[in-house]
Write a protein that holds these residues in place. Structure first.
Motif, PDB file in Angstrom:
ATOM      1  N   PRO A 201      -4.572  -1.563   3.403  1.00 34.16           N
ATOM      2  CA  PRO A 201      -3.741  -2.552   4.114  1.00 34.16           C
ATOM      3  C   PRO A 201      -4.451  -3.229   5.287  1.00 34.16           C
ATOM      4  CG  PRO A 201      -2.476  -0.566   3.672  1.00 34.16           C
ATOM      5  CD  PRO A 201      -3.887  -0.259   3.278  1.00 34.16           C
ATOM      6  N   ILE A 202      -5.424  -2.545   5.892  1.00 36.88           N
ATOM      7  CA  ILE A 202      -6.100  -3.163   7.045  1.00 36.88           C
ATOM      8  C   ILE A 202      -7.009  -4.316   6.624  1.00 36.88           C
ATOM      9  CG2 ILE A 202      -5.988  -1.019   8.375  1.00 36.88           C
ATOM     10  CD1 ILE A 202      -8.960  -0.651   7.886  1.00 36.88           C
ATOM     11  N   TYR A 203      -7.285  -4.411   5.323  1.00 40.02           N
ATOM     12  CA  TYR A 203      -8.134  -5.491   4.816  1.00 40.02           C
ATOM     13  C   TYR A 203      -7.346  -6.453   3.919  1.00 40.02           C
ATOM     14  CZ  TYR A 203     -11.932  -2.393   6.341  1.00 40.02           C
ATOM     15  OH  TYR A 203     -12.772  -1.592   7.074  1.00 40.02           O
TER      16      TYR A 203
ATOM     17  N   LEU B 192      -0.099   3.994   2.121  1.00 42.82           N
ATOM     18  CA  LEU B 192       0.384   2.858   1.329  1.00 42.82           C
ATOM     19  C   LEU B 192       1.905   2.755   1.295  1.00 42.82           C
ATOM     20  CD1 LEU B 192      -1.920   2.855  -1.843  1.00 42.82           C
ATOM     21  CD2 LEU B 192      -2.019   1.301   0.106  1.00 42.82           C
ATOM     22  N   ARG B 193       2.583   3.889   1.400  1.00 42.28           N
ATOM     23  CA  ARG B 193       4.041   3.888   1.324  1.00 42.28           C
ATOM     24  C   ARG B 193       4.688   3.146   2.487  1.00 42.28           C
ATOM     25  NH1 ARG B 193       4.146  10.305   0.032  1.00 42.28           N
ATOM     26  NH2 ARG B 193       2.632  10.158   1.743  1.00 42.28           N
TER      27      ARG B 193
ATOM     28  N   PHE C 143       1.835  -5.112   0.945  1.00 38.07           N
ATOM     29  CA  PHE C 143       0.485  -4.892   0.414  1.00 38.07           C
ATOM     30  C   PHE C 143       0.559  -4.290  -0.986  1.00 38.07           C
ATOM     31  CE2 PHE C 143      -3.420  -2.254   0.019  1.00 38.07           C
ATOM     32  CZ  PHE C 143      -4.352  -3.275   0.071  1.00 38.07           C
ATOM     33  N   VAL C 144       1.430  -3.325  -1.171  1.00 44.17           N
ATOM     34  CA  VAL C 144       1.604  -2.699  -2.491  1.00 44.17           C
ATOM     35  C   VAL C 144       2.083  -3.737  -3.507  1.00 44.17           C
ATOM     36  CG1 VAL C 144       2.961  -1.018  -3.805  1.00 44.17           C
ATOM     37  CG2 VAL C 144       1.987  -0.381  -1.583  1.00 44.17           C
ATOM     38  N   LYS C 145       2.983  -4.585  -3.078  1.00 49.59           N
ATOM     39  CA  LYS C 145       3.480  -5.647  -3.962  1.00 49.59           C
ATOM     40  C   LYS C 145       2.325  -6.542  -4.416  1.00 49.59           C
ATOM     41  CE  LYS C 145       6.839  -9.448  -4.132  1.00 49.59           C
ATOM     42  NZ  LYS C 145       7.862 -10.204  -3.370  1.00 49.59           N
ATOM     43  N   TYR C 146       1.417  -6.829  -3.494  1.00 52.49           N
ATOM     44  CA  TYR C 146       0.265  -7.662  -3.833  1.00 52.49           C
ATOM     45  C   TYR C 146      -0.645  -6.948  -4.843  1.00 52.49           C
ATOM     46  CZ  TYR C 146      -3.832 -10.644  -3.391  1.00 52.49           C
ATOM     47  OH  TYR C 146      -4.873 -11.488  -3.663  1.00 52.49           O
TER      48      TYR C 146
ATOM     49  N   ARG D 142     -14.291  -7.423   4.279  1.00 50.63           N
ATOM     50  CA  ARG D 142     -14.796  -7.723   5.620  1.00 50.63           C
ATOM     51  C   ARG D 142     -16.308  -7.877   5.612  1.00 50.63           C
ATOM     52  NH1 ARG D 142     -13.306  -4.288  10.947  1.00 50.63           N
ATOM     53  NH2 ARG D 142     -14.871  -2.872  10.081  1.00 50.63           N
ATOM     54  N   ALA D 143     -17.045  -6.918   5.005  1.00 46.16           N
ATOM     55  CA  ALA D 143     -18.503  -7.022   4.964  1.00 46.16           C
ATOM     56  C   ALA D 143     -18.956  -8.255   4.182  1.00 46.16           C
ATOM     57  CB  ALA D 143     -19.113  -5.760   4.356  1.00 46.16           C
TER      58      ALA D 143
END
Length: 272
Positions: free
Chosen positions: A72-74, A108-109, A114-117, A245-246
């Motif tokens: 989720p952070i990315y 993730l829960r 994000f999970v939907k994506y 990110r990288a």
């Protein structure tokens, strides 16, 4: 009369030669067909519908993309990356290596959007993979009981959000033999730095490369040339590893677009 018999004999020989040639061509085609159908597979422990690419004589696409650190952070970085991959129609050749509870803080829960994506990507054809549990240190370079506990916790989260991984790649590629056995026992295919290990214990060599770790504009031409050369010369299935990110700078995204475009051009060339 002798000339007529000679002519008939010549015609008969030509006919026999043509029949033998047709048979050989038929056999060769069947050999190629059988080789694709019964050979190695993409690293999926539950779906064996795709043939893993073995060199440049296969009609299958000779590239697999690994997106590491799916977390989720990315989220926004992942959107940018998958947008490029999808634009080249390479969804079915891409594995999302998901961290279920990144750093022990991003379960993730707790991130339904994000999970939907991730579910939407899966519907497009992206494959679901597991990238450890928390991704802290060399977490799967451990003994059997620790590996079992961490894997069970990771799979519990994945099951709760209705994502079923088929492959496993250990954080930092650090994996003990004990942990390897635990993961294979859960019917997960393991991707390492240079091989794929299937649940039945068989192992296949791969070429796994990453070129875009915070790549600069200055290094871009060199890395592109190197990647193209590596891809064309590889005798093993070619894996492109990328990290959110990288890769998400100007040079990294340019590399991704140009290299995937290069691969798509190679696809249009039929093997002899």
């Amino acid at each position: 009369m002798a000339s007529k018999k000679k002519l008939i004999a010549v015609i008969a020989c030509i006919g026999l030669l043509l029949i033998m040639t047709d048979y050989e061509l038929y056999v060769n085609k069947e050999i190629i067909k059988v080789g694709i159908a019964t050979g190695n597979h993409y690293p999926s422990s539950t779906s064996q519908n795709h043939s893993m690419v073995g060199g440049k004589n296969s009609t299958e696409r000779p590239l697999i993309i690994l997106i590491h650190d799916v977390s989720p952070i990315y989220f926004n970085y992942l959107k940018e990356i998958t947008s490029v991959i999808s634009s080249y129609g390479l969804q079915n050749d891409t594995y999302l290596l998901i961290i279920p509870d990144h750093a022990g803080k991003y379960d993730l829960r707790k991130y339904p959007q994000f999970v939907k994506y991730l579910h939407s990507l899966e519907m497009e054809g992206y494959h679901i993979g597991l990238h450890g549990y928390t991704h802290i240190g060399r977490e799967f370079d451990c003994n059997e009981s620790t590996a079992e506990e961490k894997l069970e916790r990771a799979l519990e989260i994945m099951e709760t959000v209705n994502l079923t991984p088929t492959v496993f790649l250990a954080p930092r590629y650090a994996l003990s033999k004990e942990a390897q056995n635990v993961i294979l026992a859960h019917n997960l295919t393991i991707i390492t730095k240079d091989s794929v290990i299937f649940p039945n214990g068989t192992e296949e060599q791969i070429t796994n490369r990453e070129y875009t770790w915070y790549i600069s504009e200055l290094k871009l031409p060199f890395e592109l040339r190197k990647a193209k050369k590596d891809y064309m010369s590889s005798k093993n299935p070619f894996y492109l590893s990328i990290h959110p990110r990288a890769v998400n700078n100007k040079a990294g995204m340019k590399f991704l677009r140009e290299f995937l475009g290069f691969v798509k051009e190679r696809e249009s060339i039929k093997p002899l």
